[in-house]
Design a protein around this motif. Structure first.
Motif, PDB file in Angstrom:
ATOM      1  N   ASN A  15     -41.976 -99.415  22.898  1.00 23.23           N
ATOM      2  CA  ASN A  15     -40.681 -99.607  22.268  1.00 23.23           C
ATOM      3  C   ASN A  15     -40.205 -98.379  21.508  1.00 23.23           C
ATOM      4  OD1 ASN A  15     -42.588 -99.734  20.270  1.00 23.23           O
ATOM      5  ND2 ASN A  15     -41.650-101.470  19.182  1.00 23.23           N
ATOM      6  N   LYS A  16     -40.899 -97.283  21.643  1.00 21.15           N
ATOM      7  CA  LYS A  16     -40.473 -96.052  20.999  1.00 21.15           C
ATOM      8  C   LYS A  16     -39.285 -95.451  21.740  1.00 21.15           C
ATOM      9  CE  LYS A  16     -43.744 -95.970  17.862  1.00 21.15           C
ATOM     10  NZ  LYS A  16     -43.462 -96.085  16.433  1.00 21.15           N
ATOM     11  N   GLN A  17     -38.507 -94.617  21.052  1.00 21.35           N
ATOM     12  CA  GLN A  17     -37.362 -94.012  21.681  1.00 21.35           C
ATOM     13  C   GLN A  17     -37.809 -93.074  22.802  1.00 21.35           C
ATOM     14  OE1 GLN A  17     -35.743 -90.628  19.015  1.00 21.35           O
ATOM     15  NE2 GLN A  17     -36.461 -92.210  17.598  1.00 21.35           N
ATOM     16  N   MET A  18     -36.945 -92.930  23.794  1.00 22.49           N
ATOM     17  CA  MET A  18     -37.294 -92.185  25.009  1.00 22.49           C
ATOM     18  C   MET A  18     -37.568 -90.720  24.725  1.00 22.49           C
ATOM     19  SD  MET A  18     -37.815 -93.024  28.080  1.00 22.49           S
ATOM     20  CE  MET A  18     -38.025 -92.320  29.719  1.00 22.49           C
ATOM     21  N   SER A  19     -36.967 -90.162  23.688  1.00 24.15           N
ATOM     22  CA  SER A  19     -37.183 -88.754  23.371  1.00 24.15           C
ATOM     23  C   SER A  19     -38.618 -88.471  22.943  1.00 24.15           C
ATOM     24  CB  SER A  19     -36.226 -88.301  22.259  1.00 24.15           C
ATOM     25  OG  SER A  19     -36.424 -89.071  21.083  1.00 24.15           O
TER      26      SER A  19
END
Length: 232
Positions: A11-15
């Protein structure tokens, strides 16, 4: 260790994803070998090497070479400051992540570098160093682990540190962490190797391969932002 625990970073941001880190690391290796081979043996990322060569030429009174290595060091520091400024100004944007702005500027700078003739190597090295600094400042985590996408020494230390911890704790999470660092190092080396083979074929335009990798990263982050928006 359950499947859910192994993938708790999903669920972490794609960056901060491993895929984006992989693209950035390959690009970082290519940028470093590009300035070294195609632009008069200057390091785009490894500023320690530039500082050593700067100091050597300073003591030898080779003033032209002092400038040759001082400019990339200066522009690297300016690139770090620019990345911080971009985060301050744009971290609350809705449509774009501020890191996408960093990547977009990096693409524009590197694309311009591909047009600069060899007589402009000093400017080319300055722009690549500036670009690398923005990237390394903006992208500092992969799956929540601190890393660098444009240099290896910190990743080497962290990877070995995690591996040694694993020999004591047998914690699979620690081993998983070490694989991140060694993977990033291998991808950086892969980028440098690919770049060394492309430069004889493409010359100063080889830097555009890095632009393509960064463009993929930019698009992936944009898609992720769209997915998160629709999820809400």
């Amino acid at each position: 260790m359950t499947f859910s625990k192994l993938h708790f970073h999903s669920n972490k941001q794609m960056s901060e994803s491993l895929f984006v880190a992989a693209l950035l690391s390959v690009s970082g290796g290519l940028q470093d070998v590009y300035t070294y081979i195609a632009r008069d043996h200057v390091f785009a990322n490894a500023q320690t090497g530039n500082i050593v060569l700067l100091s050597t030429n300073l003591y030898a009174h080779n003033w032209a070479n002092v400038l040759h290595y001082a400019i990339p060091v200066l522009f690297f520091m300016l690139g770090v400051a620019a990345s911080i400024l971009i985060r301050w100004l744009f971290q609350n944007l809705q449509r774009f992540h501020w890191r996408q702005i960093v990547v977009f500027i990096e693409i524009l700078l590197l694309f311009a570098v591909g047009f600069l003739p060899e007589q402009c190597n000093l400017l080319a090295n300055a722009l690549v160093s500036f670009s690398c600094a923005m990237q390394v400042q903006a992208f500092r985590k992969v799956n929540s682990y601190a890393y660098a996408s444009t240099m290896c020494i910190g990743n080497m230390r962290s990877g070995v540190d995690a591996l040694c911890d694993y020999t004591q704790t047998r914690d699979i999470h620690t081993l998983y962490k070490s694989f991140h660092y060694f993977g990033v190092i291998l991808l950086f080396a892969f980028g440098a190797g690919v770049g060394s083979n492309l430069i004889p074929l493409l010359g100063i335009h080889a830097i555009w391969i890095s632009c393509a990798l960064l463009l993929i990263s930019f698009v992936i982050m944009f898609i992720q932002e769209e997915e998160q928006e629709h999820a809400h």
